[in-house]
Design a protein around this motif. Structure first.
Motif, short mmCIF file in Angstrom:
data_model
loop_
_atom_site.label_atom_id
_atom_site.label_comp_id
_atom_site.label_asym_id
_atom_site.label_seq_id
_atom_site.Cartn_x
_atom_site.Cartn_y
_atom_site.Cartn_z
N LEU A 70 35.41 15.51 -20.61
CA LEU A 70 34.14 15.23 -21.29
C LEU A 70 33.52 16.53 -21.82
O LEU A 70 32.95 16.56 -22.91
N HIS A 71 33.69 17.60 -21.04
CA HIS A 71 33.17 18.90 -21.47
C HIS A 71 33.79 19.29 -22.82
O HIS A 71 33.11 19.79 -23.72
N ALA A 72 35.09 19.00 -22.98
CA ALA A 72 35.77 19.31 -24.24
C ALA A 72 35.18 18.51 -25.40
O ALA A 72 35.32 18.88 -26.56
N ARG A 73 34.55 17.39 -25.11
CA ARG A 73 33.87 16.60 -26.16
C ARG A 73 32.38 16.91 -26.23
O ARG A 73 31.59 16.11 -26.73
N GLN A 74 31.99 18.02 -25.66
CA GLN A 74 30.59 18.45 -25.62
C GLN A 74 29.68 17.48 -24.86
O GLN A 74 28.48 17.36 -25.15
N ILE A 75 30.27 16.75 -23.91
CA ILE A 75 29.45 15.89 -23.05
C ILE A 75 29.51 16.51 -21.66
O ILE A 75 30.43 16.24 -20.88
#
Ligand SMILES: Cc1ncc(COP(=O)(O)O)c(C=O)c1O
Length: 403
Positions: free
Chosen positions: A87-92
């Motif tokens: 999710l971090h990689a999707r800016q979440i």
């Protein structure tokens, strides 16, 4: 339905649950002669069966407790940590307290319904919306505020007007990427405008991103959840749902919700009473397979396969379907939505189509408050390219006859 002693004792809210005519009709699509564009099914020949089998073997041999013991309601911790990175990689950006693993995103929809809907509560949905969400919420008896959808996704200006006029939905349910059933994607300008509305009217948003990774152009659209995090530092207005169903296999029944910890706490409480926790073996297998790089290998292959199938369907439309029929080219996902002239009735058309051994889903059941009887959904991920071409050749004369 066979009547039994139980029929006298069903709870009142089960009166909402009825078999649909469409479901009965679509049983006929199970015959091998039928080319079906009806289901929302991934291509079975694309399942990463060998990799999943190796992951299962490895995890049961090396870590039987993780695979076979009761687990945490919140989910298998290593998989949660992996998802947090994902999710971090999707800016979440989320922390463990903001994440819950569920039995597919369908369970997340049901759990959200249980904790957010009282009988008669108003909830806002796209018009048309995901039929499975309407089915799961039927038991909780909401009232629907239906917001139109066009080629740029939800009509945010129309929603704004409804809110100005006093509508007070408990939440908005939206598929911002490659919506089911229409395939449309919310434009970047509307994403910003929708989050403005969320802040202005205190409107929580359930974002169902089942298809976001299946994009067929160069870029994945940015989830609303990422915008929420960018604006507020963390998930504040958006509860973000997604799943491994379309990326690996739906039979794994593993999805997730990311949202502020207050919502996750309540979801955990209700999930505990529902199924204790999501299947341990499936979660541990997914963890193992994803650590071994399965998503990086498999998802680009799926995108490629489905893009080709979408293009085969679009080419067959161009060649065979009458000019009165229109569609928006979906930039991802699994569906193309056809709009016929207003006088066409796609329920009637389905009966005729089945006589010609081809099936689709009529648009009507996707509309929470009725309508859309001149629309239909076609799935392009399940059938082969040859079957897609043959199926549209069967369908085109049926459409022609009906209009
Ligand atoms: C928009 C949407 N949400 C949720 C689901 C449920 O998916 P799952 O429970 O397999 O994750 C589907 C399935 O087709 C879907 O199309």
């Amino acid at each position: 339905m066979v009547r039994s002693i139980w029929n006298n004792y069903f709870a009142q809210n089960t009166a909402q649950l009825t078999n649909s005519v469409i479901r009965d009709l679509l049983h006929l699509t199970e015959q091998p002669s039928v080319i079906s564009f009806a289901g929302g099914l991934p291509a079975p020949e694309c399942f990463p069966a060998e990799e999943l089998s190796a992951a299962a073997e490895q995890i049961i041999a090396n870590n039987p407790v993780a695979a076979l013991q009761y687990g945490l309601t919140e989910g298998y911790p290593p998989l949660r940590d992996l998802l947090i990175e994902h999710l971090h990689a999707r800016q979440i950006d989320v922390c463990r307290e903001e994440l819950l693993l569920t039995a597919g995103s369908q369970q997340a929809l049901d759990l959200l319904g249980r904790i957010l809907i009282d009988p008669g509560s108003t909830i806002a949905v796209e018009d048309p919306t995901y039929l499975g969400a309407l089915q799961s919420w039927r038991l909780y008896n909401p009232t629907y505020l239906t917001v139109p959808v066009d080629a740029e996704g939800l009509d945010v200006a129309a929603l704004e007007q409804m809110l100005i006029n006093g509508a007070q939905p408990r939440f908005l349910y939206i598929m911002s990427c490659f919506q089911n059933p229409t395939g449309v994607t919310l434009s970047p300008a509307r994403r910003e405008a929708l989050l403005d509305l969320a802040v202005r009217f205190d409107l929580p948003i359930i974002e169902d991103d089942a298809y976001g990774e299946l994009y067929y152009n160069d870029e994945r659209p940015q989830p609303l959840a990422a915008l929420d995090v960018a604006r507020h530092g963390r998930l504040r207005y958006v509860a973000y749902l997604s799943s491994f169903s379309k990326l690996l296999a739906p039979g794994l029944r593993t999805g997730w919700v990311a949202a502020s910890s207050g919502l996750i706490d309540k979801l955990v409480q209700v999930k505990q009473g529902t199924d204790l926790h999501t299947n341990s073996l499936a979660q541990a297998m997914i963890y193992q397979a994803v650590c071994d790089g399965l998503l990086e290998r498999h998802v680009p292959y799926l995108r490629n396969t489905y893009r080709q199938r979408r293009d085969a369907m679009l080419a067959a439309f161009e060649q065979h379907v009458p000019v009165e029929v229109s569609w928006v080219v979906p930039e991802g996902g699994m569906f193309i939505w056809l709009t016929l002239p207003p006088y066409a009735d796609t329920m009637e058309m389905l009966k005729l189509a089945l006589e010609h051994d081809v099936a689709f889903v009529p648009g009507l059941p996707f509309y929470a408050n009725g309508g859309g009887s001149n629309t239909m959904r076609l799935n392009f991920s399940h059938a082969s390219r040859d079957d897609i071409t043959a199926g549209i050749q069967r369908l085109a004369p049926v459409i022609e006859r009906m209009i």
